[in-house]
Design a protein around this motif. Structure first.
Motif, PDB file in Angstrom:
ATOM      1  N   THR A  21      -4.805 -14.699  20.363  1.00 26.29           N
ATOM      2  CA  THR A  21      -5.223 -14.830  18.967  1.00 26.29           C
ATOM      3  C   THR A  21      -6.509 -15.655  18.869  1.00 26.29           C
ATOM      4  OG1 THR A  21      -2.942 -14.654  18.205  1.00 26.29           O
ATOM      5  CG2 THR A  21      -4.525 -15.672  16.684  1.00 26.29           C
ATOM      6  N   LEU A  22      -6.571 -16.740  19.624  1.00 25.41           N
ATOM      7  CA  LEU A  22      -7.791 -17.559  19.628  1.00 25.41           C
ATOM      8  C   LEU A  22      -8.978 -16.770  20.174  1.00 25.41           C
ATOM      9  CD1 LEU A  22      -6.320 -20.959  20.858  1.00 25.41           C
ATOM     10  CD2 LEU A  22      -7.050 -20.380  18.534  1.00 25.41           C
ATOM     11  N   ALA A  23      -8.749 -15.954  21.199  1.00 28.16           N
ATOM     12  CA  ALA A  23      -9.821 -15.122  21.754  1.00 28.16           C
ATOM     13  C   ALA A  23     -10.328 -14.134  20.708  1.00 28.16           C
ATOM     14  CB  ALA A  23      -9.324 -14.375  22.996  1.00 28.16           C
ATOM     15  N   THR A  24      -9.413 -13.521  19.990  1.00 31.75           N
ATOM     16  CA  THR A  24      -9.790 -12.562  18.944  1.00 31.75           C
ATOM     17  C   THR A  24     -10.626 -13.237  17.861  1.00 31.75           C
ATOM     18  OG1 THR A  24      -7.780 -11.288  19.371  1.00 31.75           O
ATOM     19  CG2 THR A  24      -8.869 -10.922  17.244  1.00 31.75           C
ATOM     20  N   LEU A  25     -10.242 -14.448  17.481  1.00 30.10           N
ATOM     21  CA  LEU A  25     -11.002 -15.199  16.480  1.00 30.10           C
ATOM     22  C   LEU A  25     -12.414 -15.477  16.979  1.00 30.10           C
ATOM     23  CD1 LEU A  25     -10.944 -16.642  13.748  1.00 30.10           C
ATOM     24  CD2 LEU A  25     -10.003 -18.637  14.910  1.00 30.10           C
ATOM     25  N   HIS A  26     -12.555 -15.828  18.246  1.00 32.80           N
ATOM     26  CA  HIS A  26     -13.890 -16.086  18.801  1.00 32.80           C
ATOM     27  C   HIS A  26     -14.735 -14.809  18.865  1.00 32.80           C
ATOM     28  CE1 HIS A  26     -12.280 -20.008  19.780  1.00 32.80           C
ATOM     29  NE2 HIS A  26     -13.524 -20.402  20.009  1.00 32.80           N
ATOM     30  N   VAL A  27     -14.126 -13.668  19.155  1.00 35.00           N
ATOM     31  CA  VAL A  27     -14.865 -12.398  19.136  1.00 35.00           C
ATOM     32  C   VAL A  27     -15.349 -12.118  17.714  1.00 35.00           C
ATOM     33  CG1 VAL A  27     -14.657  -9.887  19.398  1.00 35.00           C
ATOM     34  CG2 VAL A  27     -13.744 -11.412  21.165  1.00 35.00           C
ATOM     35  N   TYR A  28     -14.495 -12.358  16.742  1.00 35.39           N
ATOM     36  CA  TYR A  28     -14.871 -12.180  15.328  1.00 35.39           C
ATOM     37  C   TYR A  28     -16.076 -13.049  14.985  1.00 35.39           C
ATOM     38  CZ  TYR A  28     -14.587 -13.156  10.308  1.00 35.39           C
ATOM     39  OH  TYR A  28     -14.883 -13.358   8.974  1.00 35.39           O
ATOM     40  N   TRP A  29     -16.045 -14.316  15.399  1.00 35.16           N
ATOM     41  CA  TRP A  29     -17.171 -15.208  15.126  1.00 35.16           C
ATOM     42  C   TRP A  29     -18.429 -14.761  15.863  1.00 35.16           C
ATOM     43  CZ3 TRP A  29     -13.693 -20.042  16.002  1.00 35.16           C
ATOM     44  CH2 TRP A  29     -13.030 -20.358  14.812  1.00 35.16           C
ATOM     45  N   ALA A  30     -18.285 -14.314  17.103  1.00 36.83           N
ATOM     46  CA  ALA A  30     -19.444 -13.857  17.875  1.00 36.83           C
ATOM     47  C   ALA A  30     -20.077 -12.631  17.234  1.00 36.83           C
ATOM     48  CB  ALA A  30     -19.034 -13.543  19.317  1.00 36.83           C
ATOM     49  N   ALA A  31     -19.263 -11.823  16.572  1.00 40.92           N
ATOM     50  CA  ALA A  31     -19.763 -10.617  15.906  1.00 40.92           C
ATOM     51  C   ALA A  31     -20.376 -10.923  14.544  1.00 40.92           C
ATOM     52  CB  ALA A  31     -18.634  -9.595  15.754  1.00 40.92           C
ATOM     53  N   GLY A  32     -20.397 -12.188  14.159  1.00 41.07           N
ATOM     54  CA  GLY A  32     -21.033 -12.571  12.903  1.00 41.07           C
ATOM     55  C   GLY A  32     -20.080 -12.972  11.798  1.00 41.07           C
ATOM     56  N   GLY A  33     -18.778 -12.930  12.066  1.00 40.92           N
ATOM     57  CA  GLY A  33     -17.803 -13.351  11.056  1.00 40.92           C
ATOM     58  C   GLY A  33     -17.974 -14.814  10.702  1.00 40.92           C
ATOM     59  N   GLN A  34     -17.760 -15.157   9.459  1.00 41.72           N
ATOM     60  CA  GLN A  34     -17.971 -16.530   9.002  1.00 41.72           C
ATOM     61  C   GLN A  34     -16.694 -17.236   8.569  1.00 41.72           C
ATOM     62  OE1 GLN A  34     -21.051 -18.223   9.006  1.00 41.72           O
ATOM     63  NE2 GLN A  34     -21.499 -16.465  10.302  1.00 41.72           N
ATOM     64  N   ALA A  35     -15.629 -16.492   8.286  1.00 40.34           N
ATOM     65  CA  ALA A  35     -14.397 -17.098   7.773  1.00 40.34           C
ATOM     66  C   ALA A  35     -13.856 -18.119   8.770  1.00 40.34           C
ATOM     67  CB  ALA A  35     -13.352 -16.027   7.495  1.00 40.34           C
ATOM     68  N   GLY A  36     -13.682 -19.337   8.320  1.00 41.10           N
ATOM     69  CA  GLY A  36     -13.125 -20.403   9.132  1.00 41.10           C
ATOM     70  C   GLY A  36     -14.087 -21.059  10.101  1.00 41.10           C
ATOM     71  N   THR A  58     -20.103 -18.009  22.353  1.00 38.01           N
ATOM     72  CA  THR A  58     -18.825 -17.767  21.694  1.00 38.01           C
ATOM     73  C   THR A  58     -18.056 -16.657  22.406  1.00 38.01           C
ATOM     74  OG1 THR A  58     -19.824 -18.481  19.619  1.00 38.01           O
ATOM     75  CG2 THR A  58     -17.734 -17.312  19.457  1.00 38.01           C
ATOM     76  N   LEU A  59     -18.764 -15.612  22.856  1.00 40.74           N
ATOM     77  CA  LEU A  59     -18.110 -14.564  23.641  1.00 40.74           C
ATOM     78  C   LEU A  59     -17.639 -15.102  24.988  1.00 40.74           C
ATOM     79  CD1 LEU A  59     -20.165 -11.300  23.009  1.00 40.74           C
ATOM     80  CD2 LEU A  59     -17.792 -11.781  22.368  1.00 40.74           C
ATOM     81  N   VAL A  61     -16.466 -18.106  25.481  1.00 40.44           N
ATOM     82  CA  VAL A  61     -15.203 -18.779  25.172  1.00 40.44           C
ATOM     83  C   VAL A  61     -14.102 -17.732  24.989  1.00 40.44           C
ATOM     84  CG1 VAL A  61     -13.984 -20.203  23.473  1.00 40.44           C
ATOM     85  CG2 VAL A  61     -16.303 -20.819  24.187  1.00 40.44           C
ATOM     86  N   ALA A  62     -14.417 -16.654  24.280  1.00 43.62           N
ATOM     87  CA  ALA A  62     -13.440 -15.583  24.074  1.00 43.62           C
ATOM     88  C   ALA A  62     -12.999 -14.979  25.405  1.00 43.62           C
ATOM     89  CB  ALA A  62     -14.015 -14.500  23.170  1.00 43.62           C
ATOM     90  N   THR A  63     -13.938 -14.807  26.317  1.00 40.08           N
ATOM     91  CA  THR A  63     -13.617 -14.261  27.642  1.00 40.08           C
ATOM     92  C   THR A  63     -12.701 -15.208  28.409  1.00 40.08           C
ATOM     93  OG1 THR A  63     -15.704 -13.059  27.718  1.00 40.08           O
ATOM     94  CG2 THR A  63     -14.613 -13.448  29.819  1.00 40.08           C
ATOM     95  N   GLY A  64     -13.008 -16.490  28.351  1.00 40.11           N
ATOM     96  CA  GLY A  64     -12.152 -17.478  29.005  1.00 40.11           C
ATOM     97  C   GLY A  64     -10.746 -17.484  28.432  1.00 40.11           C
ATOM     98  N   LEU A  65     -10.659 -17.426  27.109  1.00 36.25           N
ATOM     99  CA  LEU A  65      -9.345 -17.394  26.458  1.00 36.25           C
ATOM    100  C   LEU A  65      -8.581 -16.123  26.807  1.00 36.25           C
ATOM    101  CD1 LEU A  65     -10.417 -18.845  23.006  1.00 36.25           C
ATOM    102  CD2 LEU A  65      -8.795 -19.911  24.596  1.00 36.25           C
ATOM    103  N   THR A  66      -9.296 -15.002  26.885  1.00 30.03           N
ATOM    104  CA  THR A  66      -8.656 -13.739  27.262  1.00 30.03           C
ATOM    105  C   THR A  66      -8.130 -13.823  28.693  1.00 30.03           C
ATOM    106  OG1 THR A  66     -10.058 -12.496  25.745  1.00 30.03           O
ATOM    107  CG2 THR A  66      -9.010 -11.250  27.522  1.00 30.03           C
TER     108      THR A  66
END
Length: 141
Positions: A21-36, A58-59, A61-66
């Motif tokens: 879930t944390l990895a998914t959130l980081h992918v969202y942020w890396a893609a330009g998402g701003q929520a949270g 950010t990606l 971090v997402a890769t590490g979390l994945t």
């Protein structure tokens, strides 16, 4: 299935879901998402973000979390003990903090991030450190 193996699998799935879930959130942020995002970054004295991570960072971090999440699904393998131990250490170090802006050693601060860190981020890192420690050091029957 033996009871300890069932408990081990439950811990493994919980850790995988949380880090996934944390990895998914980081992918969202890396893609330009701003929520949270604003509440997830430590604040400087002027109220702005102390740093703004790049999408590539950010990606990363997402890769590490994945990778951490995937490691939990292979937790029955003896070869995975060291990666799981390293993961537990990473989350424990994050929970302890840097002595300034994050973790248990964070100094003061009434910012949104500081409150979230005290109430959510640091306890979550402690929980993840505990889950990964169970996987890394626990018996497998």
């Amino acid at each position: 299935m033996p009871e300890s193996l069932t408990a081990h699998r439950t811990v493994s799935v919980a850790a995988a879901l949380l880090t996934g879930t944390l990895a998914t959130l980081h992918v969202y942020w890396a893609a330009g998402g701003q929520a949270g995002l604003a509440a997830a970054l430590p604040e400087a004295d002027d109220g702005g973000a102390r740093f703004t991570p790049s999408p590539v960072m950010t990606l990363g971090v997402a890769t590490g979390l994945t990778s951490m999440s995937a490691a939990t699904l292979s937790a029955n393998s003896l070869q995975m003990r060291w990666p799981l131990r390293l993961t537990a250490l990473v989350f424990l170090l994050r929970a302890v903090g840097d002595g300034r802006t994050v973790g248990l050693t964070r100094r003061g601060g009434q910012s949104v991030f500081a409150r979230n860190d005290a109430r959510l981020y640091t306890p979550l890192c402690l929980l993840l450190a505990a889950l990964y420690s169970v996987l890394a050091f626990g018996r497998r029957d």
